[in-house]
Enzyme design. Structure first.
Site, PDB file in Angstrom:
ATOM      1  N   ARG A  16      36.891  85.430   6.022  1.00 36.66           N
ATOM      2  CA  ARG A  16      38.290  84.924   5.940  1.00 36.66           C
ATOM      3  C   ARG A  16      38.962  85.031   4.556  1.00 36.66           C
ATOM      4  O   ARG A  16      40.001  84.694   4.486  1.00 36.66           O
ATOM      5  CB  ARG A  16      38.457  83.275   6.398  1.00 36.66           C
ATOM      6  CG  ARG A  16      38.046  83.168   7.789  1.00 36.66           C
ATOM      7  CD  ARG A  16      37.713  81.709   8.121  1.00 36.66           C
ATOM      8  NE  ARG A  16      36.455  81.477   7.983  1.00 36.66           N
ATOM      9  CZ  ARG A  16      35.779  80.262   7.931  1.00 36.66           C
ATOM     10  NH1 ARG A  16      36.566  79.212   8.287  1.00 36.66           N
ATOM     11  NH2 ARG A  16      34.400  80.051   7.858  1.00 36.66           N
ATOM     12  N   GLY A 142      28.351  70.715  10.314  1.00 29.00           N
ATOM     13  CA  GLY A 142      27.281  70.126  11.102  1.00 29.00           C
ATOM     14  C   GLY A 142      27.421  68.533  10.735  1.00 29.00           C
ATOM     15  O   GLY A 142      27.421  67.882  10.030  1.00 29.00           O
TER      16      GLY A 142
HETATM   17  C1  UD1 Z   1      26.467  75.508   7.542  1.00 27.27           C
HETATM   18  C2  UD1 Z   1      25.611  74.476   8.232  1.00 27.27           C
HETATM   19  C3  UD1 Z   1      26.412  73.337   8.481  1.00 27.27           C
HETATM   20  C4  UD1 Z   1      26.850  72.928   7.445  1.00 27.27           C
HETATM   21  C5  UD1 Z   1      27.723  73.843   6.574  1.00 27.27           C
HETATM   22  C6  UD1 Z   1      28.254  73.290   5.227  1.00 27.27           C
HETATM   23  C7  UD1 Z   1      23.845  75.857   9.413  1.00 27.27           C
HETATM   24  C8  UD1 Z   1      23.459  76.326  10.686  1.00 27.27           C
HETATM   25  N1  UD1 Z   1      24.999  75.007   9.362  1.00 27.27           N
HETATM   26  O1  UD1 Z   1      27.485  75.859   8.474  1.00 27.27           O
HETATM   27  O2  UD1 Z   1      25.637  72.222   9.072  1.00 27.27           O
HETATM   28  O3  UD1 Z   1      27.802  71.758   7.619  1.00 27.27           O
HETATM   29  O4  UD1 Z   1      27.101  75.075   6.271  1.00 27.27           O
HETATM   30  O5  UD1 Z   1      28.911  74.383   4.331  1.00 27.27           O
HETATM   31  O6  UD1 Z   1      23.163  76.128   8.353  1.00 27.27           O
HETATM   32  N2  UD1 Z   1      24.487  82.798   5.319  1.00 27.27           N
HETATM   33  C9  UD1 Z   1      23.539  83.824   5.198  1.00 27.27           C
HETATM   34  N3  UD1 Z   1      22.926  84.378   6.137  1.00 27.27           N
HETATM   35  C10 UD1 Z   1      23.128  84.230   7.452  1.00 27.27           C
HETATM   36  C11 UD1 Z   1      24.152  83.204   7.634  1.00 27.27           C
HETATM   37  C12 UD1 Z   1      24.712  82.385   6.503  1.00 27.27           C
HETATM   38  O7  UD1 Z   1      23.290  84.045   4.004  1.00 27.27           O
HETATM   39  O8  UD1 Z   1      22.680  85.086   8.165  1.00 27.27           O
HETATM   40  C13 UD1 Z   1      24.972  82.066   4.082  1.00 27.27           C
HETATM   41  C14 UD1 Z   1      26.183  82.280   3.866  1.00 27.27           C
HETATM   42  O9  UD1 Z   1      26.875  83.629   3.282  1.00 27.27           O
HETATM   43  C15 UD1 Z   1      26.657  81.118   3.369  1.00 27.27           C
HETATM   44  C16 UD1 Z   1      25.767  79.773   3.867  1.00 27.27           C
HETATM   45  O10 UD1 Z   1      24.703  80.559   4.254  1.00 27.27           O
HETATM   46  O11 UD1 Z   1      26.939  80.849   1.903  1.00 27.27           O
HETATM   47  C17 UD1 Z   1      26.308  79.165   4.854  1.00 27.27           C
HETATM   48  O12 UD1 Z   1      26.806  80.008   6.098  1.00 27.27           O
HETATM   49  P1  UD1 Z   1      27.950  79.666   6.957  1.00 27.27           P
HETATM   50  O13 UD1 Z   1      28.030  80.613   8.028  1.00 27.27           O
HETATM   51  O14 UD1 Z   1      29.126  79.469   6.101  1.00 27.27           O
HETATM   52  O15 UD1 Z   1      27.448  78.305   7.571  1.00 27.27           O
HETATM   53  P2  UD1 Z   1      28.516  77.058   8.186  1.00 27.27           P
HETATM   54  O16 UD1 Z   1      28.984  77.579   9.332  1.00 27.27           O
HETATM   55  O17 UD1 Z   1      29.667  76.743   7.369  1.00 27.27           O
END
Ligand code: UD1
Ligand code: CA
Length: 460
Positions: A16, A142
């Site tokens: 985004r 979450g």
């Molecule tokens: C996540 C949480 C959610 C919380 C929110 C807070 C989970 C399943 N959910 O959701 O409960 O309220 O953060 O902001 O954890 N990332 C990786 N590898 C991956 C996926 C994500 O490194 O495979 C990293 C992203 O770069 C990011 C962070 O993890 O920095 C959070 O990932 P994102 O996809 O933004 O999670 P949310 O959907 O926001």
């Protein structure tokens, strides 16, 4: 047991942001988002921080290459936050106790809050402690599911939540403190049976409860701290908050910001007491400003050292330069890299300097270019002076001794040396060295033709 490690999840692309640069490397108040998270982790006691990188992992890794406390784990495919944290385990081998888990995109989190999370984690002996917040608009986050006695039971993602669960306004920050033994034992057991088919780190909460390993939550005092940056409007919002914090700290430490709403000062800039900064200034990088200085509107100062009682007048641009005590610069002056001004130097309007050393008390008050020059003390550089430092191929040096007086409209064709105490007459083009205490003058003799104008008029 103290917490000495942290994992920062940062493998996502940040779609985004609509950017060629991975989200976590975007800067806020002069520091990359990831560096803000790292600073908070360090502040809370982390001595080893593992960054889980995926998209543009090479760039991320380059940024922190010189940092001995940081290591990079690669998550090739973004299979979810649970999978991401599992990628960090090899780098945490040999460590015991607990680790912090943070997100790379929550730059407003403070070390203070993280430390409180750690304290809660240690005093409760829970396997998992989660940082939560109560939000008026919890959409997207979450939700924290508690039982009737208020104990945390599990976390449900927005997309998996029932409408009843969606009504809950306590949200997961994505920031945790976890026992390493527990993490190692259970992270491999996460399933991906959810709407996004991802491995969720949040499921570790449910597992901790089922295994009676203990799970607690700390509700953040300031909910803004968990604010995640996903697009550029949120980037700007986070920037406002961080700049506001920086400015407040400066004001509490004795700096006057005439209009803090319009002062753009990066994290890491240091400013002494009784310095006044007028609106519209941008002060960035490793800049250090002394005390009792005046920095007038719309000046842009990057990676500079400014000593005490310096006056920078409006709209000046200073980069990688050193300004000595009591010096005056501007208005509309341009100090380019390598400008080193001694104390009480005066640089006036429309003066440009580059790789110049100027001794104490020397002046260039108007419309001048000084490049690749070594200028002694108490030198006067007249209006319109130009060091001709470039022959189209190479740069050459101009050396001007102490107490030299350079008249107006002088060109110094480098390489050239002007000895101490000499005078260069106005309009001179200096092409040879000038010995000390000498007059240098090169002018076409003037001819006055009496009555010439009258005659011309009569002939027309
Ligand atoms: C996540 C949480 C959610 C919380 C929110 C807070 C989970 C399943 N959910 O959701 O409960 O309220 O953060 O902001 O954890 N990332 C990786 N590898 C991956 C996926 C994500 O490194 O495979 C990293 C992203 O770069 C990011 C962070 O993890 O920095 C959070 O990932 P994102 O996809 O933004 O999670 P949310 O959907 O926001
Ligand atoms: Ca997010």
């Amino acid at each position: 047991m103290a917490v000495t490690s942290a994992v920062i999840l940062a493998a996502g692309k940040g779609t985004r942001m609509k950017s060629d640069l991975v989200k976590v490397l975007h800067k806020i108040a002069g520091r990359q988002m990831l560096a803000w998270a790292l600073a908070a982790a360090r502040d809370a006691g982390s001595c080893r921080t593992v960054i889980v990188a995926g998209h543009q992992a090479e760039q991320v890794s380059q940024q922190f290459a010189g940092d001995p406390d940081v290591c990079i784990a690669i998550q090739d495919e973004q299979l979810g936050t649970g999978h991401a944290v599992s990628c960090s385990l090899p780098q945490l081998e040999g460590l015991s106790g607990s680790t912090l888990v943070l997100c790379g995109d929550t730059p407003l989190l403070t070390g203070d809050t993280l430390r409180r999370l750690v304290n809660e984690h240690i005093s409760s002996s829970a396997a998992v402690t989660v940082l939560t917040a109560r939000l008026e608009k919890p959409f997207g986050y979450g939700r924290i599911i508690r039982d009737t006695e208020g104990r945390v039971r599990r976390i449900v993602e927005q997309k998996d939540a029932t409408s009843e669960e969606q009504a809950i306004n306590e949200v997961n920050s994505g920031i945790y403190c976890m026992k390493l033994d527990f993490l190692r034992e259970h992270v491999g057991n996460l399933g991906s049976e959810n709407v996004q088919n991802e491995y969720y780190i949040t499921d570790l909460v449910g597992i901790a409860v089922a295994e009676h390993a203990g799970c607690t939550a700390l509700i953040a005092d300031f909910s803004e701290e968990i604010y995640g940056v996903n697009d550029r409007t949120q980037l700007a919002q986070a920037e406002r908050v961080l700049r506001n914090r920086i400015n407040r700290n400066l004001m509490f430490s004795g700096v006057t910001l005439v209009d803090p709403e319009h002062s753009y000062i990066d994290a890491g800039v240091r400013i002494g007491i009784d310095t006044t900064i007028w609106p519209g200034c941008v002060i960035s990088g490793n800049t250090v400003i002394g005390s009792g200085c005046k920095i007038e509107s719309n000046s842009m100062i990057t990676d500079c050292q400014i000593d005490n009682h310096v006056h920078i007048k409006s709209a000046s641009v200073l980069t990688e330069s050193h300004v000595g005590e009591n010096a005056t610069v501007g208005p509309m002056a341009h100090l380019r890299p390598g400008s080193v001004l001694g104390s009480s130097v005066k640089i006036g309007n429309f003066v440009e300097t580059k790789k110049v050393i100027m001794g104490e008390g020397s002046k260039a008050s108007h419309l001048t270019y000084l490049g690749d020059a070594e200028i002694g003390s108490d030198v006067n550089i007249g209006c319109g002076t130009i060091t001709c430092n470039y022959d189209g191929v190479k740069k050459h040096k101009t050396v001007i001794g102490n107490r030299v007086f350079v008249g107006s409209d002088v060109q110094l064709v480098a390489p050239v040396t002007v000895g101490e105490g000499s005078l260069i007459a106005a309009g001179t083009t200096v092409t040879m060295d000038v010995p000390p205490d000498s007059l240098a003058i090169s002018r076409t003799p003037q001819v006055n033709k009496a009555g010439w104008c009258l005659k011309k008029k009569n002939n027309d």
